[in-house]
Scaffold this active site. Structure first.
Site, PDB file in Angstrom:
ATOM      1  N   LYS A   1     -36.441   2.656  12.252  1.00 54.55           N
ATOM      2  CA  LYS A   1     -35.238   2.039  12.812  1.00 54.55           C
ATOM      3  C   LYS A   1     -34.084   3.047  12.801  1.00 54.55           C
ATOM      4  O   LYS A   1     -33.776   3.639  11.771  1.00 54.55           O
ATOM      5  CB  LYS A   1     -34.883   0.794  11.998  1.00 54.55           C
TER       6      LYS A   1
ATOM      7  N   HIS B   1     -36.115  -6.478   6.983  1.00 55.63           N
ATOM      8  CA  HIS B   1     -35.225  -7.087   7.971  1.00 55.63           C
ATOM      9  C   HIS B   1     -35.917  -8.286   8.615  1.00 55.63           C
ATOM     10  O   HIS B   1     -37.137  -8.322   8.723  1.00 55.63           O
ATOM     11  CB  HIS B   1     -34.870  -6.048   9.040  1.00 55.63           C
TER      12      HIS B   1
ATOM     13  N   ARG C   1     -26.421   3.609   7.725  1.00 52.77           N
ATOM     14  CA  ARG C   1     -27.249   4.649   8.295  1.00 52.77           C
ATOM     15  C   ARG C   1     -26.405   5.802   8.823  1.00 52.77           C
ATOM     16  O   ARG C   1     -26.786   6.977   8.719  1.00 52.77           O
ATOM     17  CB  ARG C   1     -28.128   4.053   9.403  1.00 52.77           C
TER      18      ARG C   1
ATOM     19  N   HIS D   1     -30.586   2.722  14.954  1.00 51.25           N
ATOM     20  CA  HIS D   1     -29.396   1.868  14.924  1.00 51.25           C
ATOM     21  C   HIS D   1     -28.073   2.620  14.796  1.00 51.25           C
ATOM     22  O   HIS D   1     -27.103   2.100  14.250  1.00 51.25           O
ATOM     23  CB  HIS D   1     -29.511   0.844  13.779  1.00 51.25           C
TER      24      HIS D   1
ATOM     25  N   ASP E   1     -34.955  -1.589   4.343  1.00 53.28           N
ATOM     26  CA  ASP E   1     -33.984  -2.372   5.109  1.00 53.28           C
ATOM     27  C   ASP E   1     -33.770  -3.724   4.423  1.00 53.28           C
ATOM     28  O   ASP E   1     -34.712  -4.516   4.279  1.00 53.28           O
ATOM     29  CB  ASP E   1     -34.524  -2.588   6.530  1.00 53.28           C
ATOM     30  N   ASP E   2     -32.554  -3.970   3.965  1.00 58.28           N
ATOM     31  CA  ASP E   2     -32.167  -5.271   3.405  1.00 58.28           C
ATOM     32  C   ASP E   2     -32.869  -5.600   2.090  1.00 58.28           C
ATOM     33  O   ASP E   2     -33.153  -6.766   1.805  1.00 58.28           O
ATOM     34  CB  ASP E   2     -32.423  -6.399   4.409  1.00 58.28           C
TER      35      ASP E   2
ATOM     36  N   CYS F   1     -26.316  -2.668   8.245  1.00 57.29           N
ATOM     37  CA  CYS F   1     -27.279  -1.619   8.613  1.00 57.29           C
ATOM     38  C   CYS F   1     -26.654  -0.346   9.173  1.00 57.29           C
ATOM     39  O   CYS F   1     -26.759   0.733   8.582  1.00 57.29           O
ATOM     40  CB  CYS F   1     -28.261  -2.180   9.628  1.00 57.29           C
TER      41      CYS F   1
ATOM     42  N   LYS G   1     -25.882  -9.188   1.651  1.00 52.86           N
ATOM     43  CA  LYS G   1     -25.574  -8.425   2.855  1.00 52.86           C
ATOM     44  C   LYS G   1     -24.343  -8.973   3.576  1.00 52.86           C
ATOM     45  O   LYS G   1     -24.149 -10.186   3.643  1.00 52.86           O
ATOM     46  CB  LYS G   1     -26.775  -8.448   3.799  1.00 52.86           C
TER      47      LYS G   1
ATOM     48  N   ASP H   1     -30.552   0.131   2.690  1.00 50.95           N
ATOM     49  CA  ASP H   1     -29.332   0.334   3.475  1.00 50.95           C
ATOM     50  C   ASP H   1     -28.223  -0.637   3.101  1.00 50.95           C
ATOM     51  O   ASP H   1     -27.047  -0.386   3.352  1.00 50.95           O
ATOM     52  CB  ASP H   1     -29.621   0.260   4.974  1.00 50.95           C
ATOM     53  N   ASN H   2     -28.569  -1.782   2.516  1.00 48.78           N
ATOM     54  CA  ASN H   2     -27.578  -2.770   2.060  1.00 48.78           C
ATOM     55  C   ASN H   2     -28.312  -3.810   1.233  1.00 48.78           C
ATOM     56  O   ASN H   2     -29.518  -3.715   1.018  1.00 48.78           O
ATOM     57  CB  ASN H   2     -26.853  -3.433   3.236  1.00 48.78           C
TER      58      ASN H   2
END
Length: 608
Positions: free
Chosen positions: A137, A229, A79, A139, A37-38, A75, A388, A334-335
């Site tokens: 996660k 994150h 996903r 989302h 994540d991130d 995010c 991001k 994810d980004n």
């Protein structure tokens, strides 16, 4: 007696059939999908970073790195596309719930959760004989039809929101929901008191995998980490490893990572970089400010290191269980890295001041809140531009690693260890690739007799087997839009527009194969290409129902507005006048905390 013999024969036949099916399934690999994540492009050691990620690096060594892989800039859209292989405007997540303009809410493609017109790759794998698990996660929606059991997963433990604390399961990272929503197997979960997110998600993944080993089926395990994150948090022993590593600042780190990525063959020789206007001058900071900023990056590195450690635990478990040599691993982010600072918002300062501390000696620990901000985010994305939320390469180009099993049949993956694929690839390519690995067909617009959106990505198998230098035709335009930031990819060219404050709202043209840092605008020298790709974007927007952003749209203001409407108004309606008293108390507390913070910042160097 004859009946008994006949029955025994039938049982024997059934057992033989089951054994044959199990043997046949062994010819198909297990699949482990690891989603960070991130993480920035060069956060992984195998992509030029200094952070210790030995287990992910080992996957790269025995597999393939994709240096030109693209996701969305935030995010939930990423996903949603990862799970479906369908453009975010068609799968329902045209924008995140947190940032969607009120005029877009509920419009087709802007449901902000997966809609009913898509089927997930997990559903197709489960239908095709796989055991399917998810931990982490989620989302993409917490409606009954969007919880994992309805989306193809046999076992699941998910944090359904955009994020949460990594030490305390019931603690929100911002006041964007009434509570942290945890679900196990589709029901509200009872969470442990002793918890660290990365460790817990791997613990549950191992538990789920072990629970189904006797049936002989291959498994698909989706591990969706919260690292890195916000809030950026990590165990002390990992933080200690990085003490002093970032004392030279973000500009030096950005240059170091760029040079190493070039040496690894991930970037062209002499790749130029832009200096983003959001990056501060390290030398202009006081010594106290430098110490505080360096500690933030130390915690960030530790959080990634701790996640890699848990990946190693999962790998070791699969080795001991005899499953490692028949498992494909897919790792991606994810980004790009998170640059946002919730403390710039009045509501953020008030709420975080009440919930968390940010003293330098507590950063990373339980009860402390840390971010890296835009300057370190630019270094994390090195040598790319933006981060991001924005459609520059730093926001949407991330590491992708695919490592195949040693003996996977009908594949040359084993001979492609430690290779780099530089051709353009896209997050919608992942779902069809997983189906190819599982030797299953992709759905073609129908699922169980109902029309669904077809997958649009290309399988990466020709790249993995080195049968092709590209998986997308050079004349195919691939569009992208999220929260007003847009792009079109076509061959080596990229048309891009970013809204303020990071962008200027205008279209620009870059050759991202030779200039991945997006430093030289080609629109004047290639006017025909520029005009053609603008037409490509218009066609993409029309075909996918992309809505124009309202005049003056500001994503930060929108987050506050949506929190007010989605959280504070319902809370007021439920509780009535006590909320007014609470708001008055919060206002008073805000001014008290601001005064105390100014006094403490004189000694800690913490940002205001």
């Amino acid at each position: 007696m004859k009946a008994r013999v006949k029955l025994m024969g039938l049982v024997g036949l059934l057992l033989a059939t089951c054994a044959a099916v199990a043997a046949a399934d062994k010819s198909r690999p297990n699949i482990v999908l690891l989603l960070a994540d991130d993480w920035g492009f060069s956060d992984v050691g195998a992509f030029g970073g200094e952070i210790a990620t030995p287990h992910i690096d080992e996957l790269a060594r025995r597999g393939m790195r994709f240096s030109n892989f693209h996701v969305t800039a935030s995010c939930s859209p990423s996903r949603a596309m990862l799970l479906t292989g369908v453009d975010n405007h068609r799968n329902g997540v045209g924008n995140m719930r947190e940032t969607v303009p009120r005029t877009h809410v509920g419009k087709p493609g802007y449901e902000t959760v997966l809609n009913k017109r898509v089927v997930t790759v997990a559903s197709l794998l489960r239908d095709g004989g796989y055991r399917t698990y998810v931990a982490g996660k989620w989302h993409v929606g917490k409606e009954d039809f969007n919880l994992p059991p309805a989306r193809g997963f046999d076992r699941s433990i998910i944090q359904a929101d955009s994020g949460s604390d990594n030490w305390e399961t019931g603690k929100r990272y911002l006041d964007l929901t009434d509570k942290v929503n945890w679900f196990e197997d589709g029901r509200e979960a009872v969470m442990p008191a002793d918890y660290y997110s990365s460790q817990y998600f791997v613990d549950k993944t191992i538990e789920y995998i072990d629970s189904g080993t006797k049936d002989g089926k291959p498994f698909f395990a989706y591990v969706a980490f919260q690292a890195n994150h916000i809030p950026v948090q990590a165990p002390k022993e990992f933080i200690a490893k990085y003490r002093g590593r970032y004392d030279k600042g973000w500009a030096v780190l950005r240059q170091e990572r760029r040079d190493k990525a070039i040496a690894m063959g991930l970037m062209p020789k002499d790749t130029p970089m832009v200096a983003m206007h959001t990056t501060l001058d390290w030398n202009a900071l006081s010594d106290t400010e430098k110490q505080y900023q360096a500690r933030r990056m130390e915690v960030y590195a530790a959080m990634a290191d701790a996640m890699d450690h848990q990946v190693g635990r999962l790998v070791d478990h699969l080795k001991k269980a005899g499953e490692y040599d028949n498992t494909v691993f897919v790792f991606l982010s994810d980004n790009g890295p998170e640059a946002s600072d919730p403390y710039v918002l009045l509501s953020g300062r008030m709420w975080l001041g009440w919930q968390y501390n940010k003293g330098i000696d507590q950063l990373g620990e339980k009860g402390a809140y840390s971010i890296i901000g835009p300057s370190w985010a630019s270094a994390a994305a090195s040598p790319l531009s933006t981060y991001k939320f924005y459609s520059g390469e730093g926001g949407i180009r991330v590491p992708l690693i695919i490592a195949g099993p040693a003996g996977m049949p009908n594949s040359q993956m084993n001979s492609q260890a430690n290779k780099v694929f530089n051709g353009f690839t896209h997050i919608n390519d992942i779902a069809p690739t997983l189906l190819d690995l599982a030797q299953l067909p992709r759905q073609a617009g129908l699922y169980r007799g109902q029309p669904v959106e077809p997958m649009t990505g290309a399988s990466l198998m020709p790249a993995l087997t080195r049968q092709a230098q590209s998986v997308h035709p050079a004349n195919r335009a691939i569009g992208y839009e999220l929260a007003g930031n847009g792009a079109v990819f076509k061959g080596d060219y990229k048309l891009i527009r970013n809204i303020p404050p990071v962008g200027d709202g205008q279209w620009h043209l870059y050759d991202i194969r030779n200039d991945p840092g997006e430093t030289k605008d080609l629109q004047a020298s290639l006017p025909d290409v520029f005009a053609a790709m603008q037409a490509d974007y218009a066609a993409y927007a029309k075909a996918n129902g992309v809505l124009p952003m309202p005049e003056g749209y500001d994503p930060i203001f929108q987050v506050q507005t949506n929190a007010l409407i989605n959280v504070y108004v319902p809370r007021f309606l439920r509780t009535g006048l006590p909320v007014l008293a609470g708001l008055a108390f919060l206002v008073a507390a805000f001014f008290f905390l601001r005064r105390r913070r100014r006094m403490s910042n004189a000694t800690t160097g913490a940002p205001t």
